[in-house]
Design an enzyme around this catalytic site. Structure first.
Site, PDB file in Angstrom:
ATOM      1  CG  ASP A 199      21.204  60.699  40.967  1.00 32.21           C
ATOM      2  OD1 ASP A 199      22.081  60.992  40.258  1.00 32.21           O
ATOM      3  OD2 ASP A 199      20.304  59.994  41.125  1.00 32.21           O
ATOM      4  CG  ASN A 207      16.853  57.975  29.903  1.00 31.86           C
ATOM      5  OD1 ASN A 207      16.363  58.715  29.401  1.00 31.86           O
ATOM      6  ND2 ASN A 207      17.902  58.284  30.704  1.00 31.86           N
ATOM      7  CG  HIS A 212      17.822  57.728  25.593  1.00 28.43           C
ATOM      8  ND1 HIS A 212      18.501  57.770  26.615  1.00 28.43           N
ATOM      9  CD2 HIS A 212      17.630  56.389  25.310  1.00 28.43           C
ATOM     10  CE1 HIS A 212      19.178  56.441  26.944  1.00 28.43           C
ATOM     11  NE2 HIS A 212      18.360  55.620  25.973  1.00 28.43           N
ATOM     12  CG  ASP A 216      18.003  64.165  26.103  1.00 30.66           C
ATOM     13  OD1 ASP A 216      18.474  63.613  26.944  1.00 30.66           O
ATOM     14  OD2 ASP A 216      17.977  63.913  24.942  1.00 30.66           O
ATOM     15  CD  GLU A 242      21.180  59.550  36.341  1.00 25.03           C
ATOM     16  OE1 GLU A 242      20.897  58.567  37.170  1.00 25.03           O
ATOM     17  OE2 GLU A 242      21.671  59.914  35.433  1.00 25.03           O
TER      18      GLU A 242
END
Length: 318
Positions: A199, A207, A212, A216, A242
């Site tokens: 993670d 973010n 965002h 990405d 994530e």
């Protein structure tokens, strides 16, 4: 891709050889026909320049006109053109969607069937076989094209259903299916496998602070790195958000922990930190997920950017 190029080249070689055989058995005796052959040669060259994807749209009509011409020139041996009509119908199937492919194939095939009648050729044997074969060949060819189209649609949706659109990695469902297959191999006596969950640390802040789109981009970058740095035979997938998962076939906990540590160091060098949880399959996939997840959260609790291994029956907790 090399196979496609080879088959494409073989197709053109076959076309040239077919024309050569035709000219061998029915040589040109009227020199006034030479400009027509030159025109056909230019059409074929034009099709060749279009490449494999676009060539069929030019070639289907060039070949249709050429077969019609050769059927007319061959006199009572007009039926020889019928040997090449399947190539014409296949080109139509590749060039157009099904309704238009049917129209193009039926147009040229119909002309091939009608030509002997219009030209007053001998319509005894083998005209019946010749005429009947054309609609059957067209129907079978287009049926094959339809199956090919349906298979392509099924394959597309299957890939969409099992692939993360953002990263291009297998999604959670694909990973679960792979884990089930691997578990079945273990039940048949193969070595146990390991699961690594990772993670990204503090990803929400990326973010929130950078947007965002940047989040990405980070996910795609991490996915590319993981895919490029696991071993051959390992499977990397996006578990969700994530979180990523790595299936390591025939791997003991120590080997899985070492691999996870190398990946952690590599990601840190890229400016991305992650916490890892490692667990070995012990006969229950549900327990495997739980133990890997618990190890992951222990890594988080210990300060993040580290690898934690689930304890095994004979192994003290790390």
């Amino acid at each position: 891709m090399d196979l496609v190029r080879s088959l494409y080249g073989l197709t053109w070689l076959g076309l040239l050889l077919g024309i050569g055989v035709q000219l061998h058995y029915w040589p040109i005796r009227d020199l006034r026909l030479l400009p027509l052959y030159l025109a056909f040669a230019l059409l074929f060259l034009l099709a060749l320049r279009q490449g494999p994807k676009r060539a069929p749209r030019v070639l289907v009509h060039a070949l249709g006109a050429y077969l019609l011409f050769e059927a007319w020139r061959s006199g009572e041996a007009y039926w020889g053109a019928g040997f090449w009509s399947p190539a014409l119908y296949l080109l139509a199937a590749f060039a157009y969607p099904l309704p238009w492919a049917l129209g193009a194939g039926a147009f040229w095939g119909g002309l091939l069937v009608l030509l002997p009648l219009l030209a007053g050729r001998d319509t005894g044997f083998p005209y019946g076989h010749y005429a009947l074969s054309q609609p059957i060949l067209l129907a079978l060819t287009l049926l094959l094209a339809r199956f090919r189209e349906l298979y392509g649609q099924v394959r597309f949706w299957r890939e969409q259903a099992l692939t993360c659109p953002l990263t291009g990695l297998p999604n959670r469902r694909a990973l679960e299916m792979a884990l089930e297959r691997e578990a079945a191999r273990v039940e048949r006596g193969e070595r146990p496998f390991a699961l690594v969950l990772l993670d990204l640390d503090d990803f929400k802040r990326v973010n929130d602070e950078r947007g965002h789109q940047e989040g990405d981009r980070v996910l795609r970058r991490v996915a590319g790195y993981l895919k490029a740095h696991v071993r051959q035979g390992d499977l990397v997938g996006r578990w969700g958000g994530e979180e990523f998962a790595i299936l390591l076939p025939a791997t003991d906990p120590l080997g899985a922990e070492r691999l996870a540590e190398r990946l952690r160091e590599g990601l840190a060098a890229l400016g991305v930190t992650a916490s890892f949880g490692v667990a070995l399959y012990r006969g229950d996939l549900g327990e495997l997920f739980l133990r890997a997840d618990q190890a992951l959260y222990r890594a988080k609790a210990l300060g993040k950017n580290r690898v934690a291994r689930a304890s095994e029956p004979d192994t003290p907790p790390p």
